[in-house]
Design an enzyme around this catalytic site. Structure first.
Site, PDB file in Angstrom:
ATOM      1  N   THR A   6      -2.035   6.042   0.711  1.00  0.00           N
ATOM      2  CA  THR A   6      -3.182   4.963   0.631  1.00  0.00           C
ATOM      3  C   THR A   6      -3.353   4.466   2.123  1.00  0.00           C
ATOM      4  OG1 THR A   6      -2.471   4.374  -1.430  1.00  0.00           O
ATOM      5  CG2 THR A   6      -4.255   3.198  -0.510  1.00  0.00           C
TER       6      THR A   6
ATOM      7  N   LEU B 281       0.883  -1.051   0.099  1.00  0.00           N
ATOM      8  CA  LEU B 281       0.111   0.135   0.121  1.00  0.00           C
ATOM      9  C   LEU B 281       0.892   1.057  -0.096  1.00  0.00           C
ATOM     10  CD1 LEU B 281      -2.744  -0.235   2.473  1.00  0.00           C
ATOM     11  CD2 LEU B 281      -2.924  -0.364  -0.100  1.00  0.00           C
ATOM     12  N   ASP B 282       0.596   2.009  -0.859  1.00  0.00           N
ATOM     13  CA  ASP B 282       1.639   3.358  -0.948  1.00  0.00           C
ATOM     14  C   ASP B 282       1.416   4.057   0.472  1.00  0.00           C
ATOM     15  OD1 ASP B 282       2.071   2.902  -3.504  1.00  0.00           O
ATOM     16  OD2 ASP B 282       0.677   4.261  -4.302  1.00  0.00           O
ATOM     17  N   ARG B 283       2.209   4.809   0.796  1.00  0.00           N
ATOM     18  CA  ARG B 283       2.349   5.766   2.039  1.00  0.00           C
ATOM     19  C   ARG B 283       1.069   6.420   2.409  1.00  0.00           C
ATOM     20  NH1 ARG B 283       4.196  10.351   4.455  1.00  0.00           N
ATOM     21  NH2 ARG B 283       5.056  11.139   2.243  1.00  0.00           N
TER      22      ARG B 283
END
Length: 545
Positions: free
Chosen positions: A277, A273-275
């Site tokens: 997101t 998961l992107d930071r």
């Protein structure tokens, strides 16, 4: 020559000893060697047979080479071994996989062999105790702390001086800092303090650099546990918190927060998961469970569902985007649609529209970096507050339809200039040391942003560079003794005389500035399905500021 029945009986005690104390492979090898020696010199062998306990002495006797017929020095005149015989016997005792140590010339620097590393990455109590959290104005903050960066000498460094390596590859700090760090005893080579940066590196050299570390703040929103069993831990990750240590983040990560506050340790992330997101994030408790679920990912057995809020009125009908995505920069973390990119597919369905923005459900059928964000930008409906893909740095159309009126290099410079001016380089997982000199000056010729915007960004960036430059110049006149530096470390962990970051004044972001409107809503696989609540910004009654 053959052995009679009595000769075989005399060998049995030794074989029984080997069977009791050695592995099968070494037993068979030892027995074969013993038989060969006995067949060639039966009288000598019979004379040397002793009780197994006496033959091997204590438990360490075998390791020392004591008591075994093949390792003993023969006695008597005419039986002395030559130096060559001794070296050959020593080589045989070492085994085929070990080499004799190379003799070191007088005055040559000795490099110890590398230490064995444990496979995998895990963090324990000694790591969690490095520092502590505190909460302020809706933000989770990490108290500054001392940290050892450790690395073995890379192949491209061999033959170069430490000064050259720091000047070319570790530009986050000026050379004045590293010179002051040497005087303060902060740099170590093979666990010995570095006296001179002109020292030339060798293969297997081990470097340790003690630094005063500052981490960016993240949201104070807690990490909520959605599920836990003997196999997995599932959490609802807030936006702005990285999953694992990366860049400037270490303690302000999901892995460290779970270990420090929930005593959940040695977890294996099952997906990315992107930071920025938020939403469902799964961890395996064991390597076996991790491999099993990763196999399901490879076999496309997992279903992922996201929700986001985008610019404008998204079409009411289902939209499928299959545009290939190319990574523009792995370091900065920027991608775009390009025919040379990797194939991918995302299915979008509008859930609501409030007259200004739309809530959209997203189902990525592949797992490319920033796939949902890039596809939405291409469709002309970027995520409302996406700091990368809804930026003016992409040009007037902001990347719609893949139209980007500049080169990749110009795009990256404009993005970095914008976030440097906003003191938000962490969005790009960068720090000031990653930027090339004169960045603010170079943007005016490459960007199509408005003139006023450019001047504002450039002025802010230049002002900030002046502060960094002034802080680094102070290091040239600083001469701390190693002992004094060590005392300072113990007395006060939060400020450090060598740390330029301590001399900077940073403005904290607002908590709402740390939220991007992209949320992992659901993860489903064979035998499991996990949901996260719909975020506030995705509700029908949500109003924009």
């Amino acid at each position: 020559m053959r052995l009679g029945g009595r000769g075989w009986l005399e060998l049995l005690p030794q074989w029984r000893y080997h069977l009791r104390h050695l592995s099968f492979a070494s037993t068979w090898s030892g027995c074969k060697g013993l038989m060969a020696e006995t067949l060639s010199t039966p009288v000598e062998a019979a004379g040397e047979l002793r009780d197994p306990a006496q033959q091997n002495g204590d438990a360490g006797g075998e390791a020392k080479g004591e008591g075994l017929p093949g390792n003993r020095e023969p006695a008597g005149p005419g039986m002395e071994r030559t130096q060559g015989d001794r070296e050959q016997a020593s080589a045989a005792a070492r085994g085929p996989g070990k080499r004799k140590k190379r003799r070191v010339a007088a005055g040559e620097r000795v490099v110890p062999p590398p230490k064995k590393r444990r496979s995998g990455v895990s963090f324990g109590d000694e790591h969690f105790a490095e520092t502590s959290y505190y909460f302020e104005d809706g933000l989770r903050k990490v108290r500054p702390y001392y940290f050892d960066f450790r690395t073995y000498c890379k192949g491209r460094w061999v033959g170069h001086s430490l000064l050259h390596v720091f000047n070319t590859e570790f530009r986050a700090q000026p050379l004045a800092y590293y010179k002051a760090a040497v005087r303060a005893g902060r740099l170590h080579l093979n666990e010995e303090p570095v006296q001179d940066l002109s020292i030339v590196l060798k293969d297997n050299d081990f470097l340790r650099n003690t630094v005063h570390r500052h981490e960016p703040p993240v949201t104070a929103e807690p990490i909520r546990l959605l599920a836990e069993n003997e196999d997995v831990v599932v959490v609802d990750k807030p936006s702005s918190i990285p999953v694992h240590p990366c860049g400037r983040f270490r303690h302000n990560t999901v892995i460290f927060i779970l270990g420090k506050e929930h005593q959940l340790k040695e977890l294996h992330p099952l997906h990315r998961l992107d930071r920025l997101t938020s939403g469902v994030l799964m961890f395996a408790k064991t390597a076996a469970v991790s491999e099993r679920i990763h196999e399901q990912v490879r076999d496309r057995q997992l279903e992922k569902e996201y929700v986001c809020r985008v610019e404008g009125e998204f079409p009411t009908k289902e939209v499928t985007c299959k545009e290939p995505i190319l990574v523009v920069s792995y370091k900065v973390g920027v991608c775009r649609v390009d025919p040379r990119g990797k194939s991918c597919e995302t299915v979008f369905q509008r859930l609501s529209y409030n007259g200004h923005s739309s809530v959209v459900r997203c189902r990525p059928l592949t797992g490319r970096t920033h796939q949902i964000r890039v596809h939405l930008q291409f469709l002309g409906h970027p995520i409302l507050n996406d700091p990368i893909y809804n930026s003016v740095a992409w040009g007037p159309s902001r990347g719609r339809g893949g139209h980007i009126p500049k080169t990749d290099e110009e795009l990256l410079r404009d993005l970095m200039a914008e976030h440097q001016a906003k003191q938000s380089l962490d969005v790009l997982d960068l720090c000031e040391g990653d930027l090339s000199p004169g960045l603010a000056d170079s943007t005016a010729t490459s960007s199509e942003m408005g003139k006023d915007s450019l001047e504002e960004l450039a002025a802010a960036a230049l002002k900030r560079e002046g502060v960094v430059k002034a802080a680094s110049q102070d290091l040239d006149t600083m001469a701390l003794a190693p002992g004094k530096a060590a005392e300072t470390d113990v007395m006060n962990q939060e400020t450090d005389p060598l740390c330029a970051e301590c001399q900077l004044v940073r403005h904290d972001p607002l908590p709402q500035d740390l939220v991007m409107f992209l949320h992992a809503l659901r993860y489903k696989g064979p035998g499991f399905e996990y949901f996260s609540p719909m975020p506030a910004w995705a509700q029908d009654n949500w109003q924009e500021d």
